[in-house]
Design an enzyme around this catalytic site. Structure first.
Site, mmCIF file in Angstrom:
data_model
loop_
_atom_site.group_PDB
_atom_site.id
_atom_site.type_symbol
_atom_site.label_atom_id
_atom_site.label_comp_id
_atom_site.label_asym_id
_atom_site.label_seq_id
_atom_site.Cartn_x
_atom_site.Cartn_y
_atom_site.Cartn_z
ATOM 1 N N LYS A 28 60.345 -27.552 48.681
ATOM 2 C CA LYS A 28 61.218 -27.561 49.851
ATOM 3 C C LYS A 28 62.407 -28.486 49.679
ATOM 4 O O LYS A 28 62.275 -29.576 49.150
ATOM 5 C CB LYS A 28 60.430 -27.986 51.088
ATOM 6 C CG LYS A 28 59.366 -26.980 51.366
ATOM 7 C CD LYS A 28 59.106 -26.790 52.822
ATOM 8 C CE LYS A 28 58.075 -25.685 52.899
ATOM 9 N NZ LYS A 28 58.124 -24.886 54.067
ATOM 10 N N GLU A 50 42.990 -9.985 60.184
ATOM 11 C CA GLU A 50 44.377 -10.113 60.649
ATOM 12 C C GLU A 50 45.258 -8.881 60.404
ATOM 13 O O GLU A 50 46.477 -8.991 60.259
ATOM 14 C CB GLU A 50 45.045 -11.369 60.046
ATOM 15 C CG GLU A 50 44.306 -12.661 60.384
ATOM 16 C CD GLU A 50 44.944 -13.938 59.819
ATOM 17 O OE1 GLU A 50 46.146 -13.928 59.527
ATOM 18 O OE2 GLU A 50 44.205 -14.933 59.683
ATOM 19 N N ARG A 93 64.469 -14.017 49.302
ATOM 20 C CA ARG A 93 63.554 -14.076 50.444
ATOM 21 C C ARG A 93 64.236 -14.687 51.653
ATOM 22 O O ARG A 93 64.785 -15.778 51.578
ATOM 23 C CB ARG A 93 62.348 -14.965 50.106
ATOM 24 C CG ARG A 93 61.166 -14.216 49.588
ATOM 25 C CD ARG A 93 60.487 -13.468 50.658
ATOM 26 N NE ARG A 93 59.727 -14.321 51.569
ATOM 27 C CZ ARG A 93 58.582 -13.951 52.089
ATOM 28 N NH1 ARG A 93 58.060 -12.795 51.778
ATOM 29 N NH2 ARG A 93 57.961 -14.746 52.928
ATOM 30 N N GLU A 127 44.363 -26.013 50.395
ATOM 31 C CA GLU A 127 44.801 -25.577 49.076
ATOM 32 C C GLU A 127 44.732 -26.756 48.103
ATOM 33 O O GLU A 127 45.343 -27.785 48.329
ATOM 34 C CB GLU A 127 46.247 -25.090 49.189
ATOM 35 C CG GLU A 127 46.900 -24.769 47.882
ATOM 36 C CD GLU A 127 48.401 -24.606 48.071
ATOM 37 O OE1 GLU A 127 48.806 -23.818 48.930
ATOM 38 O OE2 GLU A 127 49.137 -25.287 47.354
ATOM 39 N N HIS A 173 47.561 -16.898 44.963
ATOM 40 C CA HIS A 173 48.922 -16.443 44.686
ATOM 41 C C HIS A 173 49.009 -15.623 43.406
ATOM 42 O O HIS A 173 50.027 -15.031 43.101
ATOM 43 C CB HIS A 173 49.867 -17.629 44.610
ATOM 44 C CG HIS A 173 49.870 -18.419 45.892
ATOM 45 N ND1 HIS A 173 49.011 -19.463 46.105
ATOM 46 C CD2 HIS A 173 50.575 -18.259 47.029
ATOM 47 C CE1 HIS A 173 49.207 -19.942 47.333
ATOM 48 N NE2 HIS A 173 50.142 -19.229 47.915
HETATM 49 N N1 GLN Z 1 45.064 -17.448 58.477
HETATM 50 C C1 GLN Z 1 46.222 -17.247 57.713
HETATM 51 C C2 GLN Z 1 45.975 -16.205 56.642
HETATM 52 O O1 GLN Z 1 44.920 -16.151 56.134
HETATM 53 C C3 GLN Z 1 46.695 -18.521 57.057
HETATM 54 C C4 GLN Z 1 47.978 -18.344 56.324
HETATM 55 C C5 GLN Z 1 48.581 -19.607 55.758
HETATM 56 O O2 GLN Z 1 47.926 -20.576 55.588
HETATM 57 N N2 GLN Z 1 49.829 -19.609 55.454
HETATM 58 O O3 GLN Z 1 46.834 -15.437 56.290
#
Ligand code: GLN
Ligand code: ZN
Length: 763
Positions: free
Chosen positions: A119, A489, A520, A670, A699
């Protein structure tokens, strides 16, 4: 005398032309020449906008095909040797290789990961991190900047060129070999800057803006000491230098900034109004003072009268320039495209192009040009309308805020007690397995959501299909034998947008794109008024998901700080107050989920670290309210209800006590990219509650092996007690495909199983 200028303009284009051109080029559909032509067209257009708005110079050097720091890596000739570029490689193809990496599949034997991205100060813009080693050499290695200056001159513009200053450039980079400080490279770097300045002078640029925003940080003393000698080298080399700092108060570095042998200083009068009187006092009167009075980070129409009150007394004392606080890179291009916004709301806003007009109005008013009156009147009316609008002030929200109970941010019992109750309730095995929330957002899911939003798919059909999607996710997780499930989700486009669209006080633009990195862009929502929750937002889906399984189903919410951080936030009350309103809305959702039988809730706060102010003295205050609003959101539940949080995208080592103070029962975080470095910190700190360190990097499409995950967990066990350890990936899985997701999760579950067996034996 007053002049106007800007520190930089959004380069992506009114219709994101640069994004689309880049992507066409990367797909092989556009040649380099075609891409260059798009760049030239955009620059010409953006300079014309500046000139038409009466700027005294156009700003040249703010354009980049990917990132301004990457431009400097080429300009200064320090492309990392690990890319093994050859003399025949085209400049732009080297540039994109650094930005995007080469994988082995591209036919490259070794492959080379892209430059790291991080960032840009406290913004949501990401730059490419320069890599330095003790033997890094520099050379003037690109003609791009000079060509752009020529281009602007040929179009008849007066030019101010912009460069990232040498100290900020070094600061932004990283040492890739041990045993040296990148500051020691300054001596080798300065001669190149001298050459650049000399070239710019020959080309006839009027000014050079040198960005040194690190002057707003708490810098180590050796870095501070380096400024004066460095600028003594540079000042005589070329055109007059305007030193620019932004995003943070210069504070105790203001004396130094005023002393440097440069011809002018820009201060950010929006984020550090306290710097202005001091700069007026200390900056020698023969130097230009540039005042960043228009907010370059936010989208609100400025209070021009207030700016004029500050400017008018300065008329005779010195040369003052009027500007935006920082580059306009951080705001959308223009309101012109926002035909969907109602007129009232629109009148409150100002994007990059409108900010140019605000600068022009200020200058005209100072010149007593009657044309300014109309603009000033319009601005006053809009401001007054915004101040008084019932849309902004919701009485019930304010009444609630005025009498929050003292224990609103506390659970009833402490973690050890809650933990006992939750263990009895959920009966989870040792090393419980879970995921972070999202499952693959397939093209089908996205197309269906789009069709529903456009009215092409009926509500009932959309609901049925989404329920099927959830049922599929539940079946997959049960088959994999995951302990705590998620619904996946599938109904969400984006973790902030999904909630913002359902909360009062938010508005969404049609085209308010801001560059995040490379091609992006993000479209942050605008929080214009008091925030409240007209009705439940996630209960329908979560309740349905829980009904499909005996296992616990996590309710999934985005936390108040992350919603705040990824939005444009109203500037008429403290950020903390807005965060508190969001927190109360999320709290109500949490309580409603609990009522329908959701026993575990996850409140994601990936952005909590990025809101941290750059200056240490301001950090404690931020951390206090940021952690408090999380607790407000989380603490409306019974002790038997388990609260999770999730964090990613940042380094958290330095704020562990504050993370602990959020008092989530479980944190998933993470860690895999930092090589479990963070775990060590959690261990040393004796983090009190449960932790799920991400055991693989989502990722990458690579499927981690059972052994790999097991090793990582063993490592985690050396610093985290077994009873506190959860097993999960390091972030949501929405960018992955189903086959790799299933394979990776199967290995993860197997690794947890093996670890349990080992533990049984040793007991
Ligand atoms: N709950 C969200 C997902 O699993 C969390 C995303 C994130 O930490 N950026 O997509
Ligand atoms: Zn995450």
């Amino acid at each position: 005398m007053f002049r106007t200028h800007i520190l930089g303009f959004p380069r992506i284009g009114a219709g994101r032309e640069l994004k689309f051109a880049l992507e066409r080029h990367w797909r092989g559909e556009h040649s380099i020449a075609e891409l260059e032509a798009v760049g030239a067209r955009l620059r010409a257009r953006h300079w014309a906008l500046q000139r038409d708005a009466g700027m005294d110079f156009v700003t040249v050097g703010d354009f980049a095909f990917y990132d301004q720091v990457a431009n400097h890596i080429q300009l200064l000739g320090c492309e990392p040797a690990r890319f093994s570029f050859s003399a025949e490689d085209h400049e732009l193809s080297r540039y994109f290789t650094m930005a995007r990496g080469v994988s082995r599949e591209d036919g490259d034997e070794a492959g080379a990961p892209a430059l790291e991205m991080t960032k840009w100060f406290n913004t949501n813009y990401h730059y490419l991190v320069p890599e330095f080693s003790a033997d890094t050499d520099f050379s003037l290695n690109s003609e791009r900047l000079f060509a752009e200056v020529e281009e602007a001159k040929n179009l008849g513009h007066a030019v101010k060129a912009v460069l990232i200053g040498p100290l900020t450039f070094l600061w932004l980079g990283k040492e890739k070999t041990a045993g040296f400080s990148r500051l020691s490279l300054l001596e080798k770097l300065l001669p190149i800057y001298q050459q650049i300045l000399a070239r710019l002078k020959t080309l006839g640029v009027a000014w050079v803006q040198m960005d040194e925003p690190i002057l707003g940080l708490d810098l180590p003393s050796e870095w501070l000491r380096a400024f004066e000698p460095a600028y003594h080298h540079l000042a005589p080399a070329g055109a007059p230098i305007l030193l620019a700092s932004y995003f943070s108060p210069l504070g105790e570095n203001l004396g130094l900034a005023c002393r440097l042998p440069v011809a002018g200083l820009h201060v950010d009068a929006v984020c550090a109004p306290e710097d202005v009187p001091v700069a007026l006092d200390w900056l020698p009167t023969h130097k230009v003072l540039s005042l960043g009075l228009i907010d370059g980070r936010n989208i609100w129409r400025a209070d021009l009268d207030r700016a004029l009150d500050l400017l008018r007394p300065l008329t005779s004392t010195r040369e003052v320039w009027i500007s935006a606080s920082c580059s306009l890179l951080h705001v959308p291009f223009s309101l012109e495209a926002e035909t969907g916004l109602d007129a009232e709301l629109r009148s409150w806003l100002s994007f990059a192009s409108e900010k140019l007009h605000e600068l022009r109005a200020l200058k005209r008013a100072l010149e007593n040009d009657p044309v300014a009156d109309e603009m000033l009147t319009r601005s006053r009316l809009a401001l007054q309308g915004r101040r008084e609008s019932p849309r902004v002030h919701a009485l019930e929200v304010q009444a609630r805020m005025a009498c929050l109970p003292e224990d609103i941010d506390r659970r009833k019992s402490s973690f050890p007690e809650r933990n006992r109750m939750q263990k009895a309730r959920f009966r989870l095995p040792l090393f419980p397995t879970t995921t972070i929330g999202s499952f693959p957002q397939t093209a089908e899911i996205r197309a269906r959501r789009a069709a529903w939003r456009n009215g092409k798919l009926a509500q009932s059909a959309y609901e049925a299909a989404t329920k099927d999607e959830i049922a599929h996710a539940v079946a997959v997780q049960e088959a994999l034998d995951i302990d705590v499930l998620v619904h996946g989700e599938a109904e969400r486009n984006d973790m902030v947008e999904y909630f913002g669209e359902q909360l009062a006080g938010f508005v969404f633009t049609a085209n308010g794109w801001v560059q995040s990195y490379g091609s992006r862009c993000v479209k942050p929502p605008i929080i214009y008024g008091d925030v409240s929750r007209p009705k439940p937002m996630t209960v329908f889906w979560s309740h349905h998901a829980q009904s499909l399984t005996q296992r616990p189903m996590k309710g999934m919410l985005t936390g108040p700080v992350t919603i705040l951080q990824w939005s444009f936030v109203r500037d008429d009350q403290p950020r903390a107050a807005t965060a508190e309103q969001i927190a109360l809305a999320i709290r109500d959702e949490v309580v409603d989920l609990e009522k329908v039988g959701i026993g575990i809730l996850q409140i994601d706060e990936p952005a909590i670290r990025e809101g941290l102010p750059l200056r240490r003295e301001k950090q404690a205050d931020y951390l206090a309210w940021a952690t408090r609003v999380f607790r407000i959101a989380a603490c409306g539940v019974a002790d038997e209800t388990q609260i999770h949080t999730h964090m990613c995208y940042s380094e958290f080592n330095d704020i562990l006590p504050e993370i602990a103070s959020m008092d989530a029962d479980v944190i998933t975080i993470e860690t895999s990219r930092s090589d479990m470095e963070l775990l060590q910190a959690f261990g040393n700190f004796h983090y009190p509650n449960a932790i799920g360190p991400g055991v693989y990097d989502i990722h990458s499409p690579r499927v981690p092996s059972v052994e790999e995950i097991e090793t990582l967990l063993e490592k985690a066990l050396t610093v985290i007690p077994a009873e506190q350890l959860w097993v999960n990936p390091d972030c949501g899985l929405k960018t992955r495909d189903w086959p790799e997701t299933k394979a990776a999760l199967a290995n993860m579950v197997e690794a947890a199983r093996r670890l349990r067996q080992k533990q049984d034996k040793t007991r």
